[in-house]
Motif scaffolding. Structure first.
Motif, PDB file in Angstrom:
ATOM      1  N   PRO A  24       0.830  -1.210   0.000  1.00  0.00           N
ATOM      2  CA  PRO A  24       0.000   0.000   0.000  1.00  0.00           C
ATOM      3  C   PRO A  24       0.864   1.260   0.000  1.00  0.00           C
ATOM      4  N   THR A  25       0.287   2.325  -0.522  1.00  0.00           N
ATOM      5  CA  THR A  25       0.992   3.604  -0.487  1.00  0.00           C
ATOM      6  C   THR A  25       0.914   4.164   0.934  1.00  0.00           C
ATOM      7  N   LYS A  26       1.687   5.205   1.181  1.00  0.00           N
ATOM      8  CA  LYS A  26       1.686   5.808   2.515  1.00  0.00           C
ATOM      9  C   LYS A  26       0.293   6.343   2.862  1.00  0.00           C
ATOM     10  N   THR A  27      -0.376   6.960   1.884  1.00  0.00           N
ATOM     11  CA  THR A  27      -1.714   7.501   2.105  1.00  0.00           C
ATOM     12  C   THR A  27      -2.707   6.390   2.439  1.00  0.00           C
ATOM     13  N   GLN A  28      -2.656   5.298   1.703  1.00  0.00           N
ATOM     14  CA  GLN A  28      -3.549   4.171   1.968  1.00  0.00           C
ATOM     15  C   GLN A  28      -3.284   3.587   3.354  1.00  0.00           C
ATOM     16  N   LEU A  29      -2.020   3.511   3.717  1.00  0.00           N
ATOM     17  CA  LEU A  29      -1.652   2.961   5.012  1.00  0.00           C
ATOM     18  C   LEU A  29      -2.159   3.842   6.150  1.00  0.00           C
ATOM     19  N   ILE A  30      -2.042   5.148   6.006  1.00  0.00           N
ATOM     20  CA  ILE A  30      -2.518   6.079   7.028  1.00  0.00           C
ATOM     21  C   ILE A  30      -4.040   6.010   7.151  1.00  0.00           C
ATOM     22  N   LYS A  31      -4.736   5.961   6.023  1.00  0.00           N
ATOM     23  CA  LYS A  31      -6.200   5.859   6.057  1.00  0.00           C
ATOM     24  C   LYS A  31      -6.644   4.566   6.733  1.00  0.00           C
ATOM     25  N   SER A  32      -6.001   3.467   6.396  1.00  0.00           N
ATOM     26  CA  SER A  32      -6.358   2.183   6.999  1.00  0.00           C
ATOM     27  C   SER A  32      -6.091   2.192   8.500  1.00  0.00           C
ATOM     28  N   ALA A  33      -4.973   2.773   8.916  1.00  0.00           N
ATOM     29  CA  ALA A  33      -4.648   2.839  10.342  1.00  0.00           C
ATOM     30  C   ALA A  33      -5.672   3.680  11.093  1.00  0.00           C
ATOM     31  N   CYS A  34      -6.095   4.787  10.502  1.00  0.00           N
ATOM     32  CA  CYS A  34      -7.106   5.640  11.149  1.00  0.00           C
ATOM     33  C   CYS A  34      -8.436   4.912  11.280  1.00  0.00           C
ATOM     34  N   ILE A  35      -8.824   4.179  10.260  1.00  0.00           N
ATOM     35  CA  ILE A  35     -10.075   3.423  10.311  1.00  0.00           C
ATOM     36  C   ILE A  35     -10.007   2.366  11.412  1.00  0.00           C
ATOM     37  N   ALA A  39     -12.399   2.347  14.711  1.00  0.00           N
ATOM     38  CA  ALA A  39     -13.217   1.166  14.991  1.00  0.00           C
ATOM     39  C   ALA A  39     -12.885   0.602  16.368  1.00  0.00           C
ATOM     40  N   SER A  40     -11.607   0.603  16.731  1.00  0.00           N
ATOM     41  CA  SER A  40     -11.201   0.101  18.046  1.00  0.00           C
ATOM     42  C   SER A  40     -11.785   0.946  19.167  1.00  0.00           C
ATOM     43  N   VAL A  41     -11.783   2.261  19.001  1.00  0.00           N
ATOM     44  CA  VAL A  41     -12.342   3.153  20.019  1.00  0.00           C
ATOM     45  C   VAL A  41     -13.855   2.940  20.135  1.00  0.00           C
ATOM     46  N   ILE A  42     -14.530   2.826  19.019  1.00  0.00           N
ATOM     47  CA  ILE A  42     -15.981   2.611  19.040  1.00  0.00           C
ATOM     48  C   ILE A  42     -16.325   1.289  19.723  1.00  0.00           C
ATOM     49  N   ILE A  43     -15.610   0.225  19.389  1.00  0.00           N
ATOM     50  CA  ILE A  43     -15.868  -1.077  20.003  1.00  0.00           C
ATOM     51  C   ILE A  43     -15.568  -1.026  21.502  1.00  0.00           C
ATOM     52  N   ALA A  44     -14.480  -0.342  21.885  1.00  0.00           N
ATOM     53  CA  ALA A  44     -14.150  -0.215  23.305  1.00  0.00           C
ATOM     54  C   ALA A  44     -15.248   0.540  24.056  1.00  0.00           C
ATOM     55  N   LEU A  45     -15.788   1.594  23.445  1.00  0.00           N
ATOM     56  CA  LEU A  45     -16.876   2.339  24.081  1.00  0.00           C
ATOM     57  C   LEU A  45     -18.139   1.494  24.226  1.00  0.00           C
TER      58      LEU A  45
END
Length: 66
Positions: A24-35, A39-45
């Motif tokens: 993946p490109t750097k942009t794709q990697l950053i977008k995937s990491a943010c998603i 998702a982790s924060v939402i599931i934790a909440l």
């Protein structure tokens, strides 16, 4: 004989990672990491709210039993 096969496997794995894998490109990697982080924060909440609800219900049940 096994050592030669091991070296062949390592060489083939390297070639596949180097030339056949699409990274993946750097942009794709950053977008995937943010998603994933979002998702982790939402599931934790959600788990936190469910835990608090069950805790409240259990305290309510045990206080009625006294």
């Amino acid at each position: 004989m096994k050592k030669l096969k091991l070296l062949t496997n390592i060489e083939e794995s390297y070639d596949e990672l180097r030339y056949k894998t699409s990274w993946p490109t750097k942009t794709q990697l950053i977008k995937s990491a943010c998603i994933v982080m979002l998702a982790s924060v939402i599931i934790a909440l959600i788990i936190f709210v469910m835990d608090q609800a069950v805790d409240f219900i259990m305290h309510l049940i045990y206080s009625l039993g006294k």
